[in-house]
Design an enzyme around this catalytic site. Structure first.
Site, PDB file in Angstrom:
ATOM      1  N   ARG A 141       0.832  -1.200   0.000  1.00 20.21           N
ATOM      2  CA  ARG A 141       0.000   0.000   0.000  1.00 20.21           C
ATOM      3  C   ARG A 141       0.870   1.256   0.000  1.00 20.21           C
ATOM      4  O   ARG A 141       1.921   1.295   0.668  1.00 20.21           O
ATOM      5  CB  ARG A 141      -0.854  -0.026   1.267  1.00 20.21           C
ATOM      6  CG  ARG A 141      -1.870   1.097   1.406  1.00 20.21           C
ATOM      7  CD  ARG A 141      -2.923   1.025   0.350  1.00 20.21           C
ATOM      8  NE  ARG A 141      -4.126   1.773   0.703  1.00 20.21           N
ATOM      9  CZ  ARG A 141      -5.102   2.015  -0.171  1.00 20.21           C
ATOM     10  NH1 ARG A 141      -5.010   1.589  -1.419  1.00 20.21           N
ATOM     11  NH2 ARG A 141      -6.178   2.678   0.198  1.00 20.21           N
TER      12      ARG A 141
ATOM     13  N   THR B 244      -8.456   0.862 -10.758  1.00 21.00           N
ATOM     14  CA  THR B 244      -7.749  -0.323 -10.284  1.00 21.00           C
ATOM     15  C   THR B 244      -7.825  -1.487 -11.266  1.00 21.00           C
ATOM     16  O   THR B 244      -8.653  -1.508 -12.162  1.00 21.00           O
ATOM     17  CB  THR B 244      -8.316  -0.778  -8.910  1.00 21.00           C
ATOM     18  OG1 THR B 244      -8.346   0.330  -8.046  1.00 21.00           O
ATOM     19  CG2 THR B 244      -7.538  -1.881  -8.271  1.00 21.00           C
TER      20      THR B 244
ATOM     21  N   GLY C 287     -12.787  -1.643  -8.107  1.00 24.57           N
ATOM     22  CA  GLY C 287     -14.107  -1.054  -7.876  1.00 24.57           C
ATOM     23  C   GLY C 287     -14.270  -0.294  -6.575  1.00 24.57           C
ATOM     24  O   GLY C 287     -15.378  -0.274  -6.026  1.00 24.57           O
ATOM     25  N   GLY C 288     -13.198   0.323  -6.040  1.00 26.47           N
ATOM     26  CA  GLY C 288     -13.352   1.074  -4.792  1.00 26.47           C
ATOM     27  C   GLY C 288     -13.932   0.176  -3.718  1.00 26.47           C
ATOM     28  O   GLY C 288     -13.619  -1.014  -3.645  1.00 26.47           O
TER      29      GLY C 288
HETATM   30  N1  GLU Z   1      -8.290   3.148  -3.636  1.00 26.37           N
HETATM   31  C1  GLU Z   1      -9.145   2.004  -3.639  1.00 26.37           C
HETATM   32  C2  GLU Z   1      -8.817   1.082  -2.487  1.00 26.37           C
HETATM   33  O1  GLU Z   1      -7.699   0.967  -2.123  1.00 26.37           O
HETATM   34  C3  GLU Z   1      -9.009   1.242  -4.890  1.00 26.37           C
HETATM   35  C4  GLU Z   1      -9.398   2.070  -6.041  1.00 26.37           C
HETATM   36  C5  GLU Z   1     -10.481   1.486  -6.813  1.00 26.37           C
HETATM   37  O2  GLU Z   1     -10.634   0.296  -6.960  1.00 26.37           O
HETATM   38  O3  GLU Z   1     -11.188   2.283  -7.363  1.00 26.37           O
HETATM   39  O4  GLU Z   1      -9.675   0.461  -1.976  1.00 26.37           O
END
Ligand code: GLU
Length: 632
Positions: A114, A420, A504-505
């Site tokens: 990370r 992602t 997908g956040g």
């Molecule tokens: N920043 C998101 C996370 O670490 C991932 C970004 C995404 O999949 O859009 O959960």
């Protein structure tokens, strides 16, 4: 951002037309090169498999396996290729989480790669100094398009750590096919063009980024070839000089320079605040080996990513709550009702407890215990959906009995991006890799390291924007922002059964849970489980769901009080299921993001001498002249 990924239809013709041309020839159109753009949502076979959103990347992984590399070698080579073909979703400017099943030790291990906040970051880093009321910058496009959102990247350190620990390739060798891919280019599809157009304002906020991604001021046309020679050179230099080049050497100095003083365009209206990253922050970065989370679900062992990701605990907790509240044979609507309610409860606990364990005490064992799940399951009314947001449960006060728990923290406000990428790999020895990597938003911070061919992330926007001492995800120097990434490996009787993940956040968590739920509870095949319409309940007033889910189940779930907000598509998963006698089912999306590429090493079972009676598929004669994988 959720974009429909519609790869160019011309792509199939490209493969055929280009199959006999010389690799690397200097040509301007798609028709002249042996590029590989065939979408393959499912492949069944033996001897190893690779699945990702991108055909070039999956093909590179398969070639590594066919040349004797193991799953870790292939995963790193595939990820490096995704840095070329998916530069807005992943790359060495970002971070991610790598989960590995080691067939030798029969253990699951993970790497937390990370991104990390610079030590000097201010707790009010995201507060707009121009705001009279001290509000943060808008999330999009202001907060994400900045130096201040950029975390110290972890991707390269992850690749190095994975190869050192479990690989057989050197980093130099693993980077080679992607270096060549960057040089010879890939076929632009409509999604790439669309993503570029949607980022145009952000890219033009810098003087540097348009040079690569907006040549002549325009997004590249579908069917044209996109080359990234700068990235090829960067990969080559890293291959020669090692990761120190990135974390301590010349490239470190270049990264720090643009983060601290972003090359802001004189014409932009965006604020583009600078960041605080220093050479010391880069030098101190470590990809962390750590134990996975483990939970049991209906007899399977589910291994996921521990904090700093909230993925492992939240997937595990929601499934545990389902298990405690209904049997596997429940009617479909009952099952879905419980699944959605369980997910909301788990997300309430995620908001209350999840953060970087180097800074906050995350009660992983409580969150994944059956007793805790039993207590949470008591809160599900079988006849009526709860009003959201629901409260979290006090981890110091539960007994697994149906009495009301103490109300906890408020629900999360989710501002995570939907970018992602994800890949799944297995090899002939039975090793498995599940790897999710990102630069956060599609296009990350929008900031290209000049002449280096890669974008820097905006991962620090995953911290809460406003500082609150009680918030486990509050912004702090040296801390990793909470993630939702959920690369997951499921064992059955100690043997791999399923590996899966998705972008997908925060919908990552619900997509992974839903695929497992579809497969294990609803009895779908893995192909069906992945393709089925998705719904995501993250402790919000309404359930975010794909249109097909709403038309199929909206009325029946609506009668139980669920309300829906439509989202065109959720996630872009990949998975491999491990069947009897070595049969592998590799799956990618058939439709979402335009479909992915799931490939196997061989379609036929090896005979007892290890020989196969076919090559791995109908691409037998492609790439004969490829020297992608020359040994060092
Ligand atoms: N920043 C998101 C996370 O670490 C991932 C970004 C995404 O999949 O859009 O959960």
């Amino acid at each position: 951002m959720s974009l429909r990924r519609t790869r160019s239809i011309r792509a199939a013709a490209v493969v055929a037309a280009g199959a006999t041309a010389l690799a690397g020839a200097l040509v301007g159109t798609a028709q002249a090169d042996p590029r590989y753009s065939t979408k393959t949502p499912t492949s069944k076979g033996f001897g190893g498999a690779v699945t990702s959103v991108d055909p070039e990347a999956s093909r590179i992984g398969i070639e590594v396996l066919k040349r004797g590399g193991n799953a870790v070698d292939a995963a790193v080579a595939t990820a490096a290729a995704l840095g070329v073909t998916e530069p807005y979703s992943a790359g060495i400017g970002g971070g991610g989480y790598f989960v590995f099943y080691d067939a030798d030790t029969e253990k699951v291990r993970t790497i937390d790669g990370r991104e990390t906040a610079p030590k000097a970051i201010d707790q009010d880093a995201f507060i707009d100094p121009e705001s009279p009321t001290g509000e943060p910058y808008n999330f999009f496009p202001e907060r994400v398009t900045s130096g201040v959102s950029i975390g110290v990247p972890g991707t390269l350190a992850t690749w190095e750590k994975a190869l050192d620990e479990w690989g057989s390739y050197s980093l130099r060798k693993a980077l080679k096919p992607a270096t060549k891919l960057a040089r010879r280019g890939f076929v632009v599809d409509e999604t790439f063009q669309q993503q570029t157009i949607e980022n145009q304002e952000r890219f033009e906020a810098y003087t540097t980024t348009p040079e690569l991604f907006l040549p002549g001021g325009e997004a590249p046309e579908p069917g044209s070839i996109f080359r990234n020679r700068d990235l090829a050179r960067t990969y080559q230099q890293i291959a020669k000089q090692g990761t120190d080049y990135f974390y301590e050497g010349r490239l470190a100095r270049e990264i720090v320079a643009v983060v601290q003083d972003p090359p802001k365009s004189p014409t932009t209206d965006l604020p583009v605040p600078p960041g605080e990253m220093t050479l010391e922050d880069l030098d101190d970065y470590k990809a962390l080996l750590q134990k996975p989370t483990k939970s049991d679900y209906r007899g399977y062992e589910i291994f996921g990513m521990a904090p700093s990701s909230s993925g492992g605990t939240t997937v595990g907790e929601s499934l545990n709550i389902v298990e405690q509240s209904i049997g596997k044979d429940a009617a479909e609507i009952t099952a879905l009702h419980h699944y959605l309610e369980a997910s909301a409860l788990a997300f309430a606990d995620r908001a209350a407890y999840l953060g970087d364990p180097a800074f906050v005490d995350v009660p992983v064992e409580d969150l994944l215990s059956d007793k805790f799940a039993r207590e949470r399951a008591c809160e599900i009314d079988p006849d009526e959906a709860a009003t959201k947001p629901v409260d979290s449960q006090d981890v110091d006060d539960y007994d697994g009995k149906c009495d009301p728990g103490d109300p906890g923290a408020d629900a999360d406000v989710d501002t995570e991006g939907l970018s992602t990428t994800n890949l799944t790999v297995t090899d002939k020895w039975g090793n498995v890799v599940e790897y999710t990597l990102t630069i956060e938003q599609t296009g990350g911070s929008g900031l290209l390291v000049p002449d280096r061919g890669f974008l820097l992330n905006n991962e620090l926007t995953d911290f809460s924007a406003e500082f609150d001492r009680d918030d486990p995800n509050r912004i702090e120097g040296g801390k990793r922002p909470r993630s939702s990434m959920s690369p997951t490996i499921v064992l059955d009787d100690g043997e791999p059964f399923l590996a899966l993940g998705t972008p997908g956040g925060s919908t990552i968590i619900t997509t992974v849970s839903q695929i497992l739920f579809n497969r294990i509870d609803l009895g779908m095949t893995i192909e069906e489980a992945l393709a089925a319409p998705r719904a995501s309940q993250r402790n919000t007033e309404t359930v975010t769901a794909e249109p097909a889910f709403i038309s199929e189940h909206g009325a029946a779930l609506g009668a139980l009080g669920h309300e829906f907000t439509e989202s065109a598509e959720i996630g872009a998963a990949t998975a491999i299921e491990f069947g009897k006698d070595g049969l592998l089912t590799a799956v990618a999306e058939p439709v979402r993001r335009g479909g992915g590429a799931a490939l196997v090493v061989s379609k036929s079972r090896p005979d007892k001498n290890g020989h196969k009676d076919d090559d791995h598929d109908d691409r037998k004669n492609d790439h004969k002249d490829d020297d992608d994988h020359d040994d060092d």
